[in-house]
Structure formats: C-alpha cells, structure tokens
Design an enzyme around this catalytic site. Structure first.
Site, mmCIF file in Angstrom:
data_model
loop_
_atom_site.group_PDB
_atom_site.id
_atom_site.type_symbol
_atom_site.label_atom_id
_atom_site.label_comp_id
_atom_site.label_asym_id
_atom_site.label_seq_id
_atom_site.Cartn_x
_atom_site.Cartn_y
_atom_site.Cartn_z
ATOM 1 N N LYS A 14 29.998 44.464 13.766
ATOM 2 C CA LYS A 14 30.405 45.838 13.465
ATOM 3 C C LYS A 14 29.548 46.823 14.249
ATOM 4 O O LYS A 14 28.410 46.513 14.616
ATOM 5 C CB LYS A 14 30.343 46.116 11.968
ATOM 6 C CG LYS A 14 28.939 46.305 11.423
ATOM 7 C CD LYS A 14 28.992 46.755 9.977
ATOM 8 C CE LYS A 14 27.594 46.841 9.361
ATOM 9 N NZ LYS A 14 26.871 48.092 9.709
ATOM 10 N N HIS A 43 19.564 34.619 17.461
ATOM 11 C CA HIS A 43 19.660 35.045 18.864
ATOM 12 C C HIS A 43 18.311 34.917 19.576
ATOM 13 O O HIS A 43 18.243 34.459 20.702
ATOM 14 C CB HIS A 43 20.228 36.464 18.961
ATOM 15 C CG HIS A 43 21.725 36.493 18.892
ATOM 16 N ND1 HIS A 43 22.415 36.392 17.709
ATOM 17 C CD2 HIS A 43 22.674 36.561 19.873
ATOM 18 C CE1 HIS A 43 23.719 36.416 17.958
ATOM 19 N NE2 HIS A 43 23.907 36.517 19.260
#
Lengths: 304, 205
Positions: free
Chosen positions: B116, B36
C-alpha cells in the site's frame, strides 16, 4: 507479585477487582469494532465519491471489511498498532496494579489473535511475542474526582504513526508564522506529505503549543473526540472546519487513489508553551480509527 | 477485473496498465522490513552465494519468487492443531522497502509486489527493466483480504517475529489495483504532483 499485594490491600474496595478480563474485552472491542461515528463518516464519504471510481471501490471494501470484522470478531487491520491506554481513576486505586493487569490483558489478547505481536526490542530486533515490553503498551494515568474508573483505548497503527509529524513555527519554507494561519499551512503540508501512506481517509489530532513531548501526547489524545463533533472554542472550530474542507481539496483521496475524501475529521487543542517555542504536532490516524472506552463503577462494567 | 495466476509471465505483466483491477491466484510470499534486509544481505550482496546456513532457504525462495509475487504484509495469525491460518492480513506501507525492492525484483525475477501507499523511482525503474508491477491492496482491509488467503503452506524465519517472517500462502481471488506498471506509469507520482499544485494554491493563494 504486585497483583497479590494489591488484592490483599484492596479487598474492601470493589474498585480493586481484577480487571484483566475486562481489559481483554476492551481490547477486543477496539480491535474488531470500528466506532459508529467513524463508520457513519466512511459511509457518507463513500456516497460522495464518483460512482465506480477507485476511491469509491476502496471505501466499499473498507466498509465491507468493517462489517466482516465486527461479525467475526477479527482484527479490522492486521496492524493492531500501539495500544494507548488513558485511565482516569479516583484516589486510592493502585495504578501499578492496573498497569500490571493491562499488560497481562495485552498478552492474553495477543494469544486470542485480537492483537498482532507488535512489541519489538529496539536493540536486538526481537519481538517479545505478546505485546509487552519497555513502555509497551502505553499507559497514561490521570486522577479524577469522579466515582470509579474510566479507560480509553486507542490502537494506533504504524503506517499512520510514521506520517504523524511535528513542526516548529515559524517555518519560512511554508511562510508559516506563529498564529492560526501558520498552523493551517503546516497542517496542509503534513497531509500532502502523508499522501495515502497513512491509510487515508484519516483523522487529524492537532496540538498547538507544549514542549515536543506534551505536544505529541496531546495530539494523540485529541483523537478520542467523536469524528463529527465541533470544538467548543469558536476560533478553533472554524479552523477545524476550514482544514477539513481544504485537506479534502488536495484530492489525495482514499488510499491515495485520488478522490474527494482525504480527511474525515480535524481535532485541534492547545497547550501553554514557552515564549521561545511554538510546536504544532499532527497526529495522523488512519481510517481504522480504533478506539473504545470502558467505565467501571463498583462491580458494573460498561463499554462504549 | 483481470485474473492473474502465479507464476505470472512477463507478457501478462506487460499487458497491465495503471488503474486496472486484478484478482490474484496462486502461491505468494509475504516479506517486509526484516525479510528484505535479510534477502539483500544474504542473497543479493553475496551474488547468489549465501552463507551455508542460509543456502536451503535461498533455494526455496528462488522457487517461489521466480515469476512470483511478494506481499508486503505482517499478518495476524492463528495456530490450531499445529496448522497456521491468517486471521487478518492487509498490506503494510511499501515505501520502507524502497531501498531494497529493485534489487530483490532483479535478483529473483519477481513479477509483482503487493502493498500500500506505492513506491519510488528505483522500484518503478525495476518494474520497467525487468517486467514487474506494483499492486495496491486496500490498506486496513485485513479481515476482508484474509478471506482470500486459503492456505498457509509454510513459514520461514519465524524468529524474525510473526509480522516479519516469510509466510508462504496460497491465495484465491486476491483483489488489488495496478498503481505502478511496467511502462513507467505511477498513479502515486500523478496524485503527488496534482496535490502539490493544489497545496501551493491553498497556501500561497
């Protein structure tokens, strides 16, 4: 090389065998076989959740995964975490040699895909590729009077390590003073802050006292206790029970989906502290509470 | 259970609501912390004009991420006869990507992010603005989820390390639950508020 020296020095002592492969087996067991007490606790939790709820489905998936991982000898969780070894050894054993063997075992276990390469250089960002590095894996040694050696291993993943935390009492925001009521309040706060991020339902190791470092260390060592045991000290046993009930009343549930099961076990221990300091450390362990033990007496090696 | 096939249309995404179980099929790509940061620095901040050395990868990622899916995952892998496979591949905690995720969704036209623990307000807004969802996989269920990964097509940036590389994978019946939708719904916000009320009762009560 250290190991060669070690072998020469120890040829008469059966304890001084090369335990590298035994350590690999210990790592394999920890990574792929969830301890029976944890699996029982997860099954009990599953049966208590609302039928058909997201919470129950999450626990069904978790239990299915536990079975598959054991059958296939594959990692329960891809984050095989920090391997934390605690070794009890008698006088005369070379801790340096054992540490070398452990590091080598970690590299072999990585090649065999029991461990994910997890050791990253904090300066360069480079992954060593074999789970060895500066103070990686973590190895603690304690001399004891018993025969042979005992090795306890915990694999503690990053998600739950990131939500582990430490409080300094008093804490006026939570109205937490320097007593067990204060401890109760900060632990509830820690579990609330963790939400589902630490892969709930988790297990809590809570150390009261010590300095910042020893307090954190103790909180992790408490995770070695069976999830369903009770504290020998009645005061702490009562607080463990109360916190187990109250953390579950928060309703965070498995994975943070909401539900009745947020925490499966609470383990509290104390350390002497300075008059000026009152630390409470909370080691949050995910449901994949991976631990395994090995006992070596003479040539005999047993695992638990 | 609703079946989703990658590439996913905006209409299919807009039809999803918090709480719905989905089963994902097609080609997706893993990306976590290093990936990222890399995408932001090389593609987003440069306005789509990456340094020459990164241009080829940019084109590849654009193809796989347009109407595509990012999976927050650092797998355990195995290489047999030169061929990679996933051994264990559960989701990692997504909130660490919160500073980057909205920009990545906007830049590439990502339709779903799997992870998650949920994400924050910026990502939720990006889901609304661009038509995307957050899908929650079961944390720690790594062997179970690896079953859904049928093939590793390629890997980029392996020098980031195995967990941090971009793994392009083909999945079948990958199970997840919508916990943040494109209408501003977030299960994580709801549970956080409810548990905060209970916390106050338990502490002050």
């Amino acid at each position: 090389m250290t190991l060669t020296l070690f072998r020469i020095a120890s040829e008469k002592d059966s304890l001084m065998q090369d335990l590298t492969e035994a350590f690999v087996e210990l790592i394999r067991r920890a990574s792929t076989q969830l301890p029976a007490d944890m699996e029982r606790a997860l099954r009990k939790a599953r049966d208590q959740e609302e039928p058909g709820s997201a919470a129950q489905k999450a626990l069904d998936t978790i239990l299915k995964n536990v079975e598959m991982s054991r059958a296939r000898s594959s990692a329960i969780c891809q984050d095989t975490g920090t391997p934390i070894f605690t070794i009890h050894y008698p006088l005369g054993v070379s801790t340096r040699a054992l540490a070398d063997q452990i590091r080598r075992a970690c590299a072999i276990a990585t090649e065999r895909s029991f461990l994910r390469p997890n050791a990253v250089d904090s300066l360069t960002g480079k992954n060593s590729g074999n789970n060895t590095g500066v103070d990686f894996p973590t190895v603690h040694f304690e001399e004891w009077d018993e025969e042979g050696i005992k090795v306890d291993l915990i694999l503690k993943g990053g998600g739950c390590e990131n939500v582990s935390t430490q409080y300094e009492l008093p804490n006026s925001e939570l109205g937490a003073g320097r007593d067990l009521e204060g401890v109760r309040r900060v632990v509830l706060d820690a579990v609330h802050k963790a939400q589902g991020l630490g892969c709930s339902p988790g297990v809590l190791g809570i150390a009261i006292g010590g300095d910042r470092g020893t307090s954190y260390l103790k909180s992790k060592q408490l995770l070695l206790r069976p999830v369903d045991d009770a504290n020998e000290q009645p005061e702490l046993a009562a607080l463990e029970q109360r916190l187990l009930e109250e953390t579950n009343q928060l309703g965070i549930g498995p994975m943070g989906f909401g539900g009745k099961t947020t925490v499966l076990g609470v383990k509290i221990g104390t350390l002497h502290r300075l008059p000026a300091s009152f630390f409470v450390s909370v080691a949050y362990m995910c449901w994949a509470n991976r631990r395994a033990s090995m006992r070596v007496i003479g040539q005999e090696i047993t695992y638990a | 259970m609703r079946k989703l096939t990658v590439p996913i249309s905006e209409a299919d995404i807009r039809a999803l609501r918090v709480g719905e179980a989905v089963s994902l099929n097609g080609v997706i790509v893993t990306a976590r912390d290093a990936a990222h940061k890399y995408m932001i620095e090389n593609f987003v901040k440069t306005g789509g004009n990456p340094p020459a050395a990164e241009a080829a990868l940019y084109q590849e990622l654009k193809k796989v991420l347009a109407d595509g899916v990012i999976y927050h995952c650092g797998p355990v892998v195995q290489q047999t006869d030169g061929k990679w496979s996933f051994v264990a591949a559960g989701p990692t905690t997504s909130i660490r990507e919160e500073p980057y995720q909205a920009d990545v969704i906007a830049h590439f036209g990502v339709r779903a992010v799997i992870g998650k623990g949920g994400m924050g307000a910026q990502t939720l807004k990006a889901c609304q603005d661009y038509g995307a969802v957050y899908l929650h996989a079961i944390g720690g269920a790594a062997t179970f989820i690896a079953e859904s990964v049928k093939e590793v097509l390629t890997v980029y940036k392996l020098d980031f390390g195995v967990p941090e590389a971009f793994w392009v994978i083909r999945v079948e019946d990958f199970p997840a639950v919508v916990t943040m939708d494109s209408h501003g719904g977030s299960l994580h916000e709801l549970i956080k508020e409810q548990s905060a009320q209970k916390l106050t009762e338990l502490i002050r009560g």
